[in-house]
Scaffold this motif. Structure first.
Motif, short mmCIF file in Angstrom:
data_model
loop_
_atom_site.label_atom_id
_atom_site.label_comp_id
_atom_site.label_asym_id
_atom_site.label_seq_id
_atom_site.Cartn_x
_atom_site.Cartn_y
_atom_site.Cartn_z
N GLY A 381 42.53 41.08 17.05
CA GLY A 381 42.77 42.09 18.07
C GLY A 381 41.57 42.84 18.58
O GLY A 381 41.62 43.44 19.65
N LEU A 382 40.46 42.83 17.84
CA LEU A 382 39.29 43.57 18.29
C LEU A 382 38.69 42.93 19.53
O LEU A 382 38.63 41.71 19.66
N ALA A 383 38.20 43.76 20.44
CA ALA A 383 37.53 43.27 21.63
C ALA A 383 36.22 42.57 21.24
O ALA A 383 35.58 42.92 20.24
N GLU A 384 35.85 41.60 22.05
CA GLU A 384 34.68 40.75 21.77
C GLU A 384 33.41 41.54 21.44
O GLU A 384 32.68 41.18 20.51
N PRO A 385 33.06 42.62 22.17
CA PRO A 385 31.77 43.28 21.90
C PRO A 385 31.69 44.03 20.57
O PRO A 385 30.60 44.45 20.18
N ALA A 386 32.82 44.21 19.89
CA ALA A 386 32.77 44.96 18.63
C ALA A 386 31.89 44.25 17.61
O ALA A 386 31.00 44.86 17.00
N GLY A 387 32.13 42.97 17.39
CA GLY A 387 31.32 42.22 16.43
C GLY A 387 29.88 42.14 16.85
O GLY A 387 28.96 42.23 16.03
N ALA A 388 29.63 41.97 18.17
CA ALA A 388 28.26 41.89 18.67
C ALA A 388 27.53 43.21 18.50
O ALA A 388 26.30 43.24 18.33
N THR A 389 28.26 44.33 18.54
CA THR A 389 27.65 45.64 18.31
C THR A 389 27.23 45.79 16.84
O THR A 389 26.13 46.27 16.53
N TYR A 390 28.11 45.39 15.95
CA TYR A 390 27.79 45.41 14.52
C TYR A 390 26.53 44.59 14.26
O TYR A 390 25.62 45.03 13.55
N ASP A 391 26.45 43.41 14.86
CA ASP A 391 25.26 42.57 14.70
C ASP A 391 24.01 43.26 15.24
O ASP A 391 22.93 43.17 14.64
N ALA A 392 24.14 43.93 16.39
CA ALA A 392 22.98 44.60 16.98
C ALA A 392 22.39 45.63 16.02
O ALA A 392 21.16 45.71 15.85
N PHE A 393 23.25 46.40 15.37
CA PHE A 393 22.74 47.40 14.43
C PHE A 393 22.10 46.74 13.21
O PHE A 393 21.07 47.21 12.70
N MET A 394 22.69 45.67 12.73
CA MET A 394 22.12 45.00 11.56
C MET A 394 20.77 44.37 11.88
O MET A 394 19.84 44.40 11.06
N LEU A 395 20.62 43.84 13.08
CA LEU A 395 19.33 43.29 13.49
C LEU A 395 18.31 44.39 13.74
O LEU A 395 17.12 44.23 13.44
N LEU A 396 18.76 45.51 14.28
CA LEU A 396 17.87 46.66 14.44
C LEU A 396 17.35 47.11 13.08
O LEU A 396 16.16 47.41 12.93
N LYS A 397 18.23 47.16 12.10
CA LYS A 397 17.81 47.55 10.75
C LYS A 397 16.73 46.61 10.21
O LYS A 397 15.72 47.05 9.65
N LYS A 398 16.92 45.30 10.42
CA LYS A 398 15.93 44.33 9.94
C LYS A 398 14.58 44.54 10.63
O LYS A 398 13.52 44.46 9.99
N ALA A 399 14.61 44.79 11.92
CA ALA A 399 13.37 45.00 12.65
C ALA A 399 12.68 46.31 12.22
O ALA A 399 11.45 46.36 12.08
N LEU A 400 13.46 47.35 12.01
CA LEU A 400 12.89 48.63 11.57
C LEU A 400 12.33 48.52 10.15
O LEU A 400 11.36 49.20 9.81
N ASP A 401 12.93 47.68 9.33
CA ASP A 401 12.35 47.44 8.00
C ASP A 401 10.96 46.83 8.13
O ASP A 401 10.05 47.13 7.34
N VAL A 402 10.76 46.00 9.15
CA VAL A 402 9.46 45.39 9.39
C VAL A 402 8.45 46.42 9.89
O VAL A 402 7.29 46.43 9.46
N THR A 403 8.89 47.31 10.79
CA THR A 403 7.97 48.30 11.36
C THR A 403 7.81 49.54 10.50
O THR A 403 7.06 50.44 10.85
N GLY A 404 8.53 49.59 9.38
CA GLY A 404 8.48 50.79 8.55
C GLY A 404 9.14 51.99 9.19
O GLY A 404 8.75 53.14 8.93
N GLY A 405 10.13 51.73 10.05
CA GLY A 405 10.85 52.82 10.70
C GLY A 405 10.20 53.28 11.99
O GLY A 405 10.68 54.22 12.61
N ASP A 406 9.15 52.61 12.43
CA ASP A 406 8.47 52.98 13.67
C ASP A 406 9.23 52.40 14.85
O ASP A 406 9.45 51.19 14.93
N THR A 407 9.65 53.25 15.80
CA THR A 407 10.40 52.80 16.96
C THR A 407 9.52 52.61 18.19
O THR A 407 10.04 52.46 19.30
N ASP A 408 8.21 52.62 18.02
CA ASP A 408 7.31 52.30 19.13
C ASP A 408 7.80 51.00 19.79
O ASP A 408 8.04 49.99 19.11
N GLY A 409 7.95 51.03 21.10
CA GLY A 409 8.57 49.91 21.80
C GLY A 409 7.89 48.59 21.58
O GLY A 409 8.54 47.56 21.35
N ASP A 410 6.58 48.56 21.65
CA ASP A 410 5.85 47.31 21.47
C ASP A 410 6.01 46.76 20.06
O ASP A 410 6.20 45.56 19.86
#
Length: 462
Positions: A381-410
């Motif tokens: 029953g969940l709308a399609e973007p719900a799962g994709a949103t969960y994935d977006a946050f999990m991938l953001l977490k992985k990237a921030l782990d690489v940058t040490g929490g630095d959100t500098d765009g580059d």
């Protein structure tokens, strides 16, 4: 019992009193809507100013047959005027005041009071679920994540206003959200100059990512759909198909490629029929489709409310043929508006989702535990973007782990691009998300699903 009362309540509800690290800025002073209600107002009576110098307290938990396509320049102009009026700023990668703190602010502009309110709420819920897990496990790059949500009302103007507010007042350092390209383009116009990463779990138009280095999709791009529509139509035995579309950036550009793909697949393509996004009457459009005597319809539209009205009007006019669409025809708001028409007309949806995929089933189980209902209801029953949103946050977490929490765009962009292929919640079994070759995370990861009116859930199509 009609489908309005059959819709599982967990799809609409979030009634806990508080959640740590989540701030809902509804930007709606006169209508602080409780989260998950069906009766969101269509718009507030007094528009909020585009820029504010103080932060208000958070709310309580809350046709013609051929319509010219929406002028993208008008969307960008709205954002440009907001940027000029409030000052473009020189910060990169989010607010400098927030950068040194132990919290990373993630802005989520969503159409919380539109015809897509239920889907928007599910996107927000999925984001909150992900943030709760991430923060409980130690955060992202050593920092806690905080969501600030905004009601963009599914308009370019309001999206530009809340995006500017998120950046200049609330210190947003990353954006995840937008249901349609209309919102996405308004966000990008303000985030790109500041090199703020914007992750989109829903918008499919290539215009969103064209020329940008800082926009990343956790869904498909629209050029993937025509061949899939054609293959599904052929597999479902359709001989003559009419494309019915709105005048959104996706609807006004996707219909022609879909007609071409149908013809190449040996399916007769009728004359396409268009209607205005957020229409209140589609009777003339449906009559034009019916006059062509098709045995199937491909529905390309951004609004769930429009899709529900399309299907309801089809039933009223006796146009009882299968509908094949994006996710909008089976979104909860569409089913609510379409009512008993969903018992009469077969609805199929091409989605970046497979309900019985183990990773998705586990996500559904967590969602149900957090918001109520059963895991089966959430999976189907969940709308399609719900799962994709969960994935977006999990991938953001992985990237921030690489940058040490630095959100500098580059730095954050480089980390996202360098991530190994990720087997997430969204997409069919065996698919992965990767931005190594461009901003579109998925390729060939969609499934054809069928709406089951008895259960109100999606099942894999035969």
């Amino acid at each position: 019992m009609d489908l309005l009362h059959r819709t599982p309540t967990f799809l609409l509800r979030s009634d806990r009193q508080s959640r740590p690290m989540v701030n809902h800025t509804n930007h709606c002073e006169h209508h602080c809507c409780p989260r998950g209600r069906r009766d969101f107002p269509a718009a507030r009576t007094t528009p909020a100013p585009a820029c504010r110098t103080s932060v208000p307290p958070p709310p309580t938990r809350s046709e013609s047959m051929r319509i010219p396509k929406i002028a993208i320049g008008a969307i960008l102009t709205s954002a440009t005027l907001v940027l000029a009026g409030c000052g473009s700023g020189s910060d990169t990668g989010g607010s400098s005041t927030a950068q040194g703190a132990g919290t990373i602010v993630v802005a989520m502009p969503l159409p919380l009071t539109s015809g897509n309110a239920t889907t928007a709420q599910q996107i927000l819920n999925a984001g909150e679920l992900a943030v709760k897990e991430i923060n409980a496990a130690g955060g992202a790059g050593g920092k806690q994540l905080e969501i600030k949500s905004y009601d963009d009302q599914l308009t370019a103007d309001e999206t530009a206003k809340v995006t500017q507010r998120a950046i200049t007042v609330d210190g947003a350092q990353v954006f995840i959200g937008a249901y349609t390209t209309i919102e996405g383009l308004a966000i990008r116009q303000l985030t790109d100059p500041r090199k703020i990463v914007f992750m989109s779990p829903s918008t499919i138009s290539p215009q969103l990512t064209d020329g940008s280095q800082f926009v990343f999709r956790t869904t498909h791009v629209q050029t993937d759909y025509p061949a899939l529509f054609a293959a599904a139509a052929k597999n479902l035995g359709m001989k003559k198909v009419v494309v019915l579309h709105d005048d959104s950036p996706s609807g006004s550009t996707l219909w022609e490629a879909t007609n071409t793909a149908l013809t190449e697949a040996g399916v007769t393509a009728g004359t396409e029929v268009g209607y205005a996004l957020n229409a209140t009457d589609v009777s003339s459009a449906i009559a034009a489709v019916k006059a062509q005597d098709p045995d199937g319809i491909v529905l390309i539209g951004s609004s769930a409310a429009d899709a529900g009205l399309d299907i309801k009007t089809m039933a009223e006019q006796g146009l009882d043929v299968p509908v094949l669409g994006l996710s909008s025809p089976v979104a909860p708001d569409a089913v609510r508006i379409g009512g008993d028409a969903y018992k009469q007309i077969k609805i199929y949806s091409i989605q970046n989702k497979q309900p019985d995929k183990p990773a998705y089933a586990e996500f559904a189980k967590k969602y149900a535990a957090e918001y109520g209902g059963t895991a089966e209801e959430a999976a189907g029953g969940l709308a399609e973007p719900a799962g994709a949103t969960y994935d977006a946050f999990m991938l953001l977490k992985k990237a921030l782990d690489v940058t040490g929490g630095d959100t500098d765009g580059d730095k954050l962009k480089a980390a996202l691009v360098a991530l190994p292929p990720y087997a997430g919640v969204a997409g069919k079994e065996g698919s992965t998300i990767s931005w190594a070759n461009g901003p579109n995370g998925f390729s060939n990861a969609m499934s054809t699903l069928e709406y089951d009116p008895e259960s109100g859930l999606l099942i894999t199509a035969p």
